[in-house]
Design a protein around this motif. Structure first.
Motif, short mmCIF file in Angstrom:
data_model
loop_
_atom_site.label_atom_id
_atom_site.label_comp_id
_atom_site.label_asym_id
_atom_site.label_seq_id
_atom_site.Cartn_x
_atom_site.Cartn_y
_atom_site.Cartn_z
N PRO A 1 -47.88 -20.09 -48.13
CA PRO A 1 -48.59 -19.80 -49.37
C PRO A 1 -48.38 -18.39 -49.86
N THR A 2 -47.85 -17.47 -49.06
CA THR A 2 -47.69 -16.10 -49.50
C THR A 2 -46.27 -15.82 -49.97
N HIS A 3 -45.38 -16.83 -49.91
CA HIS A 3 -43.97 -16.60 -50.21
C HIS A 3 -43.80 -16.45 -51.71
N LYS A 4 -43.35 -15.28 -52.20
CA LYS A 4 -43.21 -15.01 -53.62
C LYS A 4 -41.78 -14.65 -54.01
N PHE B 1 -53.99 -15.20 -51.65
CA PHE B 1 -54.16 -16.41 -50.84
C PHE B 1 -55.52 -16.40 -50.15
N ALA B 2 -55.91 -15.26 -49.60
CA ALA B 2 -57.22 -15.16 -48.94
C ALA B 2 -58.34 -15.43 -49.94
N ALA B 3 -58.19 -14.92 -51.18
CA ALA B 3 -59.21 -15.15 -52.20
C ALA B 3 -59.34 -16.63 -52.53
N ILE C 1 -46.12 -5.82 -52.16
CA ILE C 1 -46.13 -7.03 -52.97
C ILE C 1 -46.56 -8.24 -52.13
N LYS C 2 -46.04 -8.31 -50.90
CA LYS C 2 -46.41 -9.43 -50.03
C LYS C 2 -47.87 -9.34 -49.59
N LEU C 3 -48.36 -8.12 -49.37
CA LEU C 3 -49.77 -7.96 -49.01
C LEU C 3 -50.67 -8.37 -50.17
N LEU D 1 -49.06 -13.16 -40.86
CA LEU D 1 -47.83 -12.92 -40.11
C LEU D 1 -46.62 -12.98 -41.02
N ARG D 2 -46.59 -13.98 -41.91
CA ARG D 2 -45.45 -14.14 -42.81
C ARG D 2 -45.39 -13.03 -43.87
N SER D 3 -46.50 -12.39 -44.13
CA SER D 3 -46.51 -11.31 -45.14
C SER D 3 -46.07 -9.98 -44.55
N MET D 4 -45.99 -9.90 -43.23
CA MET D 4 -45.59 -8.65 -42.58
C MET D 4 -44.13 -8.71 -42.16
#
Length: 805
Positions: free
Chosen positions: A116-119, A517-519, A509-511, A555-558
């Motif tokens: 879900p964080t992949h942009k 996503f957390a929101a 940007i990923k953070l 993990l995927r955002s880091m």
């Protein structure tokens, strides 16, 4: 000019040269000629190239040629990246860097995992524009004016920079008097021809290894040569060997390496300690997994009258048995790491060393390198010492034994000596002090339990469970972190170049995407979160149903942790200088640090260590072998779980929704921790379902039922294929499957051709296939027609959907 200034200038000069060449890969010596570099500058030039490659500025192919990634889209419409093929035959390009043509920011697309964080703006590639590029290949893609639905860009493969592999594993069968192989993992949509039937004695149903001679395209089939037969599909051990060959893992050691290990065993004299610090009379223990055989760390601890702690971390002295530059060293460097697969370990070093000479076994004198650290009562490091030493482990524990002892030591007074009981209690107290201090400094801890496969005495999977990271694990973790940090600090203070373990700061940007996503889950997070904001979030979701989804998304955002000679800190640990020192039996970077440790003990700190270019190149190699080992372990774990589930097709299971996308939901089985997929068309009986990206929910229009991450559902197997690594669930309500009206259990023609099979069925079919005569062509004709239908589904609703989570 300082070294750093010279390097910065040289990097800029290299970039300027490559800007003029566009996307065409260029030989290093050609760049050097254009820069008119003297031979004395050659090492600096190579270090600059390695640094640019390490930081994602340049890409280097197998021939050693490089090109500039930053200009590939701006200069001539080309983007470099890695291909990810889908079951339909099309593919997506995952760019090496963030590129945002015309402001596009597409959401997630195909693949085994929903992110879900992949942009990143992945580029869609239709089958006719792929050429013979395959999954995992590194390619250059030209953007086209044609767009996919939703406005996403499409492209055409212009050049294959580097093949992912030429070696594949699959299942052998015969059709029209031709031997063919269906490749595992859904890599190719159609079988690959291997020529005349029965090559190397292959029988229908065998797992085989092939080498691709001509890669398939959307118009021409592939061709290959059969190189090895692994055994009948479904037989014990064949799945393991299939993964070994699929990932190109080193297996048997060469004879000269085994001979060198035996020579070391013959030369080892545990009574000849030389100038080593004799700690054989100390109370020293080890704590390891129950099935471990390579014990590379041990602990002793005391407390002085002033309240200070005196920790000693003893690490197996592997460098004593593996001379630098010898055949043992060369083999260990090539392997990079030990590989821990379910049911088997592929060691970095021969077992004569890894499981015997260097292993810190109970009751045996072993050579070690010892780090002594003095801590204040609050856990502040005050002083460190480094020694070559010899120890004799008094007691070996496995993790499962430690917590009961810590909880009720009086119950074990007859089994464990008083000094060992006190040592365990002191270790627990200090470790919790260090752990608290570490988190106060901003350290992060993700909760992503490891899946452990349970095997019976015949090596057949009989169950699985997720590991528990309790305080017995945390004790050893804290002491290893302390030792690694102490060694890295000492080497850095001595101005020695060595391989660091770094974890760069996350991309803002990923953070920000992760915060969005957390929101969507109702969680509050600053769009530019600090370590402490992330800490608070992880604590907030701990124990909740969507904990794993949040941890995985973070993990995927880091950035991934990696080995390199370039100091970049360790974001997750909140440590400025960090290296790996504590596992030299199984990690090659640790072994290189041990050799420098030896020089520090001897006081020889000038002109030692690796060059900058060596640390960058060796670090990249070790990072690559580490990733390969992790991927192989995950893949074999999944294969074994699917083989187990294939025997339970009539059962229903409790599962947790771990991902929600517009095309369906991903669910993780609670009894057997494996993820599967439920297509959106089968979520509610005949109802239309709406996807809300802002909340990552799916809502049925008529009944109002909502599917969200963390919800528990009942599922049963709709489609399972261990060869394809595929698992599709169907929801179950009141003991009956939830399907749209008129739908069948198998969601597509491709699924219908792959009915759930258990191991007994697989083995039976294999034996039956071997008894068939080559003149019996009727079932092969039907097989071929089914294969053709699979490659071209009649309607969109019949197309194979995204695989498992």
């Amino acid at each position: 000019m300082t070294y750093s200034g010279r390097m910065a200038s040289l990097k800029q000069q290299i970039i300027e040269v490559l800007k003029k060449t566009g996307s065409r890969p260029v030989k290093l010596r050609k760049i050097a000629r254009r820069l008119d570099l003297p031979k004395a500058e050659r090492d600096h030039f190579e270090a600059a190239i390695a640094s640019l490659v390490s930081h994602g500025k340049l890409q280097q192919n197998q021939e050693g040629r490089v090109f500039l990634l930053e200009t590939t889209s701006a200069s001539d419409g080309l983007i470099a990246g890695v291909l990810k093929k889908t079951a339909s035959g099309s593919a997506w390009l995952i760019p090496h860097r963030e590129v945002k043509p015309e402001g596009q920011s597409p959401d997630t697309i195909s693949g085994h995992e929903a992110d879900p964080t992949h942009k990143l703006p992945d580029v869609h590639i239709y089958p006719e524009h792929l050429g013979d590029a395959q999954n995992g290949d590194e390619v250059l893609v030209r953007l086209l004016s044609r767009r996919q639905s939703g406005g996403r860009r499409s492209g055409r493969v212009e050049q294959i920079i580097e093949r992912a592999t030429h070696t594949f594993v699959g299942s052998y069968f015969e059709e029209w008097n031709v031997g063919k192989v269906r490749i595992d993992g859904g890599v190719f949509s159609d079988p690959v021809s291997v020529g005349d039937p029965g090559a190397k004695g292959a029988q229908p149903g065998d797992k085989v290894v092939i080498e691709i001679v001509r890669f398939p395209t959307h118009t021409h089939p592939g061709e290959a040569v059969l190189t090895k037969i692994l055994g009948a599909r479904g037989e014990p051990g064949v799945d393991l060997m299939a993964i070994v060959h699929e990932y190109g893992l080193p297996d048997e050691f060469p004879d000269e390496v085994l001979a060198a290990a035996r020579d070391q065993a013959d030369a080892f004299d545990p009574e000849n300690l030389g100038d080593r610090l004799d700690l054989t009379g100390e109370t020293i223990i080890t704590i390891d997994p129950v099935d471990a055989r390579d014990f590379d760390d041990a602990i002793s601890l005391s407390k002085s009258e002033d309240g200070n702690w005196h920790l000693a971390v003893h690490i197996a002295d592997v460098a004593h048995f593996v001379p630098e530059g010898g055949v043992l060293d060369d083999e260990a460097k090539k392997r990079g790491t030990s590989v821990y697969l379910p049911g088997r370990v592929i060691p970095m070093l021969p077992e004569t060393i890894s499981n015997s000479l260097a292993s810190l076994q109970q009751g045996q004198v072993r050579f070690t390198k010892t780090v002594k650290i003095e801590f204040s009562p609050e856990g502040t490091p005050l002083h460190t010492e480094f020694h070559n030493s010899a120890i004799n482990v008094k007691k070996r524990f496995c993790y499962e034994e430690v917590m009961p002892i810590l909880d009720a030591p009086e119950k074990f007074a007859d089994e464990v000596s008083a000094d060992v009981l006190k040592l365990l209690a002191d270790m627990h107290e200090l470790a919790m002090i260090l752990r608290k201090r570490r988190f106060e400094n901003g350290s992060l801890e993700l909760h992503l339990p490891e899946v452990k496969i349970e095997l019976d005495k015949n090596g057949v999977v009989c169950g699985a469970h997720e590991t528990v990271n309790d305080e017995s694990h945390q004790i050893i973790e804290e002491f290893m972190l302390a030792a690694n940090t102490a060694v890295a600090t000492k080497l850095m203070d001595a101005d020695i170049t060595f391989i660091l373990r770094v974890h760069g700061s996350p991309d803002p940007i990923k953070l920000k995407a992760f915060a969005e996503f957390a929101a969507s889950l109702g969680l509050q997070l600053n769009p530019a979160p600090s370590r402490f904001d992330l800490q608070k979030l992880l604590s907030e979701v701990h124990g909740k149903p969507f904990e794993q989804a949040v941890n995985f998304a973070l993990l995927r955002s880091m950035k991934p942790a990696e080995y390199t000679g370039l100091a970049d800190g360790h974001f997750a640990l909140a440590i400025e200088n960090y290296c790996h020192f504590t596992s030299p039996i199984r990690r090659y970077p640790d072994l290189t640090v041990h050799r420098l440790f030896e020089k520090v003990i001897e006081g020889k700190t000038k002109k030692i260590g690796l060059s900058q270019i060596e640390t960058i190149k060796l670090g990249a190699h070790c990072s690559s072998t580490e990733r390969r080992a992790a991927q192989a372990e995950r893949e074999l774990t999944r294969v074994k779980l699917l083989m187990l589930l294939a025997t339970k097709t009539d059962e229903s299971f409790s599962a947790v929704i771990t991902g929600v996308e517009k095309f369906g939901i991903f669910c993780r089985c609670e009894k057997y921790p494996v993820d599967g997929f439920v297509h959106v068309s089968n979520l509610a009986r005949g109802e239309r379902v709406d996807f809300d990206r802002s909340t990552y929910t799916m809502t049925a229009r008529q009944s109002g039922r909502v599917f969200r991450m963390g919800d528990r559902v009942q599922v049963r197997i709709a489609l399972i294929d261990p060869d394809e690594r595929t698992l599709h669930w169907e929801l179950v309500e009141d003991g009956k499957p939830v399907r749209r009206a008129g739908s069948k259990k198998m969601p597509s023609r491709q699924a219908a051709a792959r009915k759930p099979q258990n191991l007994k069925t697989i083995a039976t079919k294999t034996r039956a296939a071997r008894k068939k005569t080559k003149t019996d062509e009727t079932p092969r004709v039907r097989h071929k027609k089914k294969s053709a239908r699979r490659s071209k589904p009649k309607s969109k609703s019949q197309r194979p959907k995204s695989n498992d989570a």
